[in-house]
Motif scaffolding. Sequence first.
Motif, PDB file in Angstrom:
ATOM      1  N   MET A   1       0.835  -1.190   0.000  1.00  0.00           N
ATOM      2  CA  MET A   1       0.000   0.000   0.000  1.00  0.00           C
ATOM      3  C   MET A   1       0.875   1.247   0.000  1.00  0.00           C
ATOM      4  O   MET A   1       2.050   1.195   0.383  1.00  0.00           O
ATOM      5  CB  MET A   1      -0.907   0.011   1.236  1.00  0.00           C
ATOM      6  CG  MET A   1      -1.837  -1.183   1.336  1.00  0.00           C
ATOM      7  SD  MET A   1      -2.737  -1.254   2.909  1.00  0.00           S
ATOM      8  CE  MET A   1      -3.833   0.159   2.741  1.00  0.00           C
TER       9      MET A   1
ATOM     10  N   HIS B   1      -1.844   6.611  -7.344  1.00  0.00           N
ATOM     11  CA  HIS B   1      -1.767   7.585  -6.245  1.00  0.00           C
ATOM     12  C   HIS B   1      -1.096   8.892  -6.684  1.00  0.00           C
ATOM     13  O   HIS B   1      -0.390   9.525  -5.891  1.00  0.00           O
ATOM     14  CB  HIS B   1      -0.994   7.003  -5.061  1.00  0.00           C
ATOM     15  CG  HIS B   1      -1.406   5.608  -4.682  1.00  0.00           C
ATOM     16  ND1 HIS B   1      -2.668   5.306  -4.219  1.00  0.00           N
ATOM     17  CD2 HIS B   1      -0.712   4.435  -4.717  1.00  0.00           C
ATOM     18  CE1 HIS B   1      -2.737   4.004  -3.965  1.00  0.00           C
ATOM     19  NE2 HIS B   1      -1.583   3.455  -4.258  1.00  0.00           N
TER      20      HIS B   1
ATOM     21  N   ARG C   1      -1.258  -1.880  -3.925  1.00  0.00           N
ATOM     22  CA  ARG C   1      -2.402  -2.300  -3.118  1.00  0.00           C
ATOM     23  C   ARG C   1      -3.315  -1.101  -2.851  1.00  0.00           C
ATOM     24  O   ARG C   1      -2.846  -0.025  -2.481  1.00  0.00           O
ATOM     25  CB  ARG C   1      -1.926  -2.861  -1.780  1.00  0.00           C
ATOM     26  CG  ARG C   1      -1.118  -4.135  -1.897  1.00  0.00           C
ATOM     27  CD  ARG C   1      -2.020  -5.354  -1.924  1.00  0.00           C
ATOM     28  NE  ARG C   1      -1.261  -6.593  -1.976  1.00  0.00           N
ATOM     29  CZ  ARG C   1      -1.639  -7.715  -1.396  1.00  0.00           C
ATOM     30  NH1 ARG C   1      -2.767  -7.755  -0.697  1.00  0.00           N
ATOM     31  NH2 ARG C   1      -0.916  -8.815  -1.508  1.00  0.00           N
ATOM     32  N   PRO C   2      -4.623  -1.271  -3.012  1.00  0.00           N
ATOM     33  CA  PRO C   2      -5.536  -0.153  -2.760  1.00  0.00           C
ATOM     34  C   PRO C   2      -5.666   0.133  -1.274  1.00  0.00           C
ATOM     35  O   PRO C   2      -5.308  -0.691  -0.425  1.00  0.00           O
ATOM     36  CB  PRO C   2      -6.865  -0.663  -3.335  1.00  0.00           C
ATOM     37  CG  PRO C   2      -6.775  -2.156  -3.206  1.00  0.00           C
ATOM     38  CD  PRO C   2      -5.328  -2.489  -3.458  1.00  0.00           C
ATOM     39  N   ASP C   3      -6.186   1.305  -0.957  1.00  0.00           N
ATOM     40  CA  ASP C   3      -6.382   1.686   0.442  1.00  0.00           C
ATOM     41  C   ASP C   3      -7.339   0.737   1.162  1.00  0.00           C
ATOM     42  O   ASP C   3      -7.312   0.628   2.392  1.00  0.00           O
ATOM     43  CB  ASP C   3      -6.929   3.113   0.535  1.00  0.00           C
ATOM     44  CG  ASP C   3      -5.919   4.141   0.054  1.00  0.00           C
ATOM     45  OD1 ASP C   3      -4.720   3.809  -0.009  1.00  0.00           O
ATOM     46  OD2 ASP C   3      -6.334   5.272  -0.256  1.00  0.00           O
ATOM     47  N   THR C   4      -8.191   0.053   0.405  1.00  0.00           N
ATOM     48  CA  THR C   4      -9.166  -0.865   0.995  1.00  0.00           C
ATOM     49  C   THR C   4      -8.604  -2.275   1.186  1.00  0.00           C
ATOM     50  O   THR C   4      -9.320  -3.169   1.639  1.00  0.00           O
ATOM     51  CB  THR C   4     -10.413  -0.943   0.112  1.00  0.00           C
ATOM     52  OG1 THR C   4     -10.013  -1.297  -1.225  1.00  0.00           O
ATOM     53  CG2 THR C   4     -11.149   0.392   0.091  1.00  0.00           C
ATOM     54  N   SER C   5      -7.338  -2.473   0.840  1.00  0.00           N
ATOM     55  CA  SER C   5      -6.739  -3.807   0.987  1.00  0.00           C
ATOM     56  C   SER C   5      -6.759  -4.228   2.458  1.00  0.00           C
ATOM     57  O   SER C   5      -6.466  -3.426   3.348  1.00  0.00           O
ATOM     58  CB  SER C   5      -5.293  -3.792   0.481  1.00  0.00           C
ATOM     59  OG  SER C   5      -4.650  -5.021   0.743  1.00  0.00           O
ATOM     60  N   PRO C   6      -7.075  -5.490   2.756  1.00  0.00           N
ATOM     61  CA  PRO C   6      -7.126  -5.934   4.150  1.00  0.00           C
ATOM     62  C   PRO C   6      -5.736  -6.078   4.783  1.00  0.00           C
ATOM     63  O   PRO C   6      -5.628  -6.194   6.001  1.00  0.00           O
ATOM     64  CB  PRO C   6      -7.836  -7.283   4.059  1.00  0.00           C
ATOM     65  CG  PRO C   6      -7.542  -7.776   2.682  1.00  0.00           C
ATOM     66  CD  PRO C   6      -7.502  -6.549   1.819  1.00  0.00           C
TER      67      PRO C   6
ATOM     68  N   ASP D   1     -16.310  -9.149   5.775  1.00  0.00           N
ATOM     69  CA  ASP D   1     -16.938  -8.559   6.944  1.00  0.00           C
ATOM     70  C   ASP D   1     -18.461  -8.612   6.763  1.00  0.00           C
ATOM     71  O   ASP D   1     -18.988  -8.190   5.731  1.00  0.00           O
ATOM     72  CB  ASP D   1     -16.470  -7.120   7.113  1.00  0.00           C
ATOM     73  CG  ASP D   1     -17.017  -6.477   8.379  1.00  0.00           C
ATOM     74  OD1 ASP D   1     -18.174  -6.006   8.348  1.00  0.00           O
ATOM     75  OD2 ASP D   1     -16.287  -6.462   9.385  1.00  0.00           O
TER      76      ASP D   1
ATOM     77  N   SER E   1     -19.857  -4.629   6.553  1.00  0.00           N
ATOM     78  CA  SER E   1     -19.429  -3.767   5.454  1.00  0.00           C
ATOM     79  C   SER E   1     -19.249  -4.505   4.135  1.00  0.00           C
ATOM     80  O   SER E   1     -19.281  -3.894   3.064  1.00  0.00           O
ATOM     81  CB  SER E   1     -18.106  -3.080   5.820  1.00  0.00           C
ATOM     82  OG  SER E   1     -17.051  -4.034   5.901  1.00  0.00           O
TER      83      SER E   1
ATOM     84  N   ARG F   1     -16.524  -5.764   3.237  1.00  0.00           N
ATOM     85  CA  ARG F   1     -15.120  -5.623   2.830  1.00  0.00           C
ATOM     86  C   ARG F   1     -14.351  -6.905   3.139  1.00  0.00           C
ATOM     87  O   ARG F   1     -14.676  -7.624   4.084  1.00  0.00           O
ATOM     88  CB  ARG F   1     -14.471  -4.436   3.544  1.00  0.00           C
ATOM     89  CG  ARG F   1     -15.019  -3.090   3.103  1.00  0.00           C
ATOM     90  CD  ARG F   1     -14.356  -1.945   3.833  1.00  0.00           C
ATOM     91  NE  ARG F   1     -12.907  -1.924   3.622  1.00  0.00           N
ATOM     92  CZ  ARG F   1     -12.105  -0.962   4.070  1.00  0.00           C
ATOM     93  NH1 ARG F   1     -12.613   0.046   4.763  1.00  0.00           N
ATOM     94  NH2 ARG F   1     -10.814  -1.011   3.838  1.00  0.00           N
TER      95      ARG F   1
END
Length: 217
Positions: free
Chosen positions: A37, A87, A117-122, A151, A154, A156
């Motif tokens: 990330m 980014h 990796r996106p900001d939403t990556s776990p 989850d 959410s 996610r």
Amino acid sequence: MMAFPVRFASAFDRLRATRDSGALGTVFSVRGANNGMLPLARDWFTDVRLSGGGALVDHVVHVADLVDGLTGATPVAVTAVANRVLHADRANAETAGLVTVTYDDGMVAAIDCSWSRPDTSPVWGGLTLDVAGTGGTVSVDFFGAAARGLDAVSGRPIELRYGPDHDLPMLRTFLAAVRSGEQPQPDVHVGLRTLSIVLAAQESVRTGRTVPVPLAG
């Protein structure tokens, strides 16, 4: 001692044992991916004046160290490309790169060093290595052991890693060296060799040409 924790993974020990046994034959190709990330939690990572570079500086060295520790081959030339498409509104350094390294024995290594990796990556990211030889191939996902799901609220993705902690054996090696006075590995010479690849990659990105790697260590 250089802080290259993945070298201390038990999976890397098994990979090196496989190579040393001759089961892989002559290694002619290595493909490594060290993706993560955008490290905004540590702003200096994306400030070239403080970090010296972006994804190239952050991620190339770890894969280069594994190649160094696995084969002992000497890097002789680097061809690299990089951009800031990912980014672009937040990073002041390159966020994606591909580095190709040619070694003195003819082996070629390709390193994907992107902050993809996106900001939403776990999870923050990971590191994989694919090694091809005349006797066979091996693929290793050093952070792949995980329980994955979603989850319930959410939707996610969730990823809970349960693999071994690579930092722990690295720190134990360092502390044992302090107590014994013996030089641990990877040492400063390994650090200089991996740094020489990064510097050559940066020059290749700047010039658009293949750049020789200066001898280091």
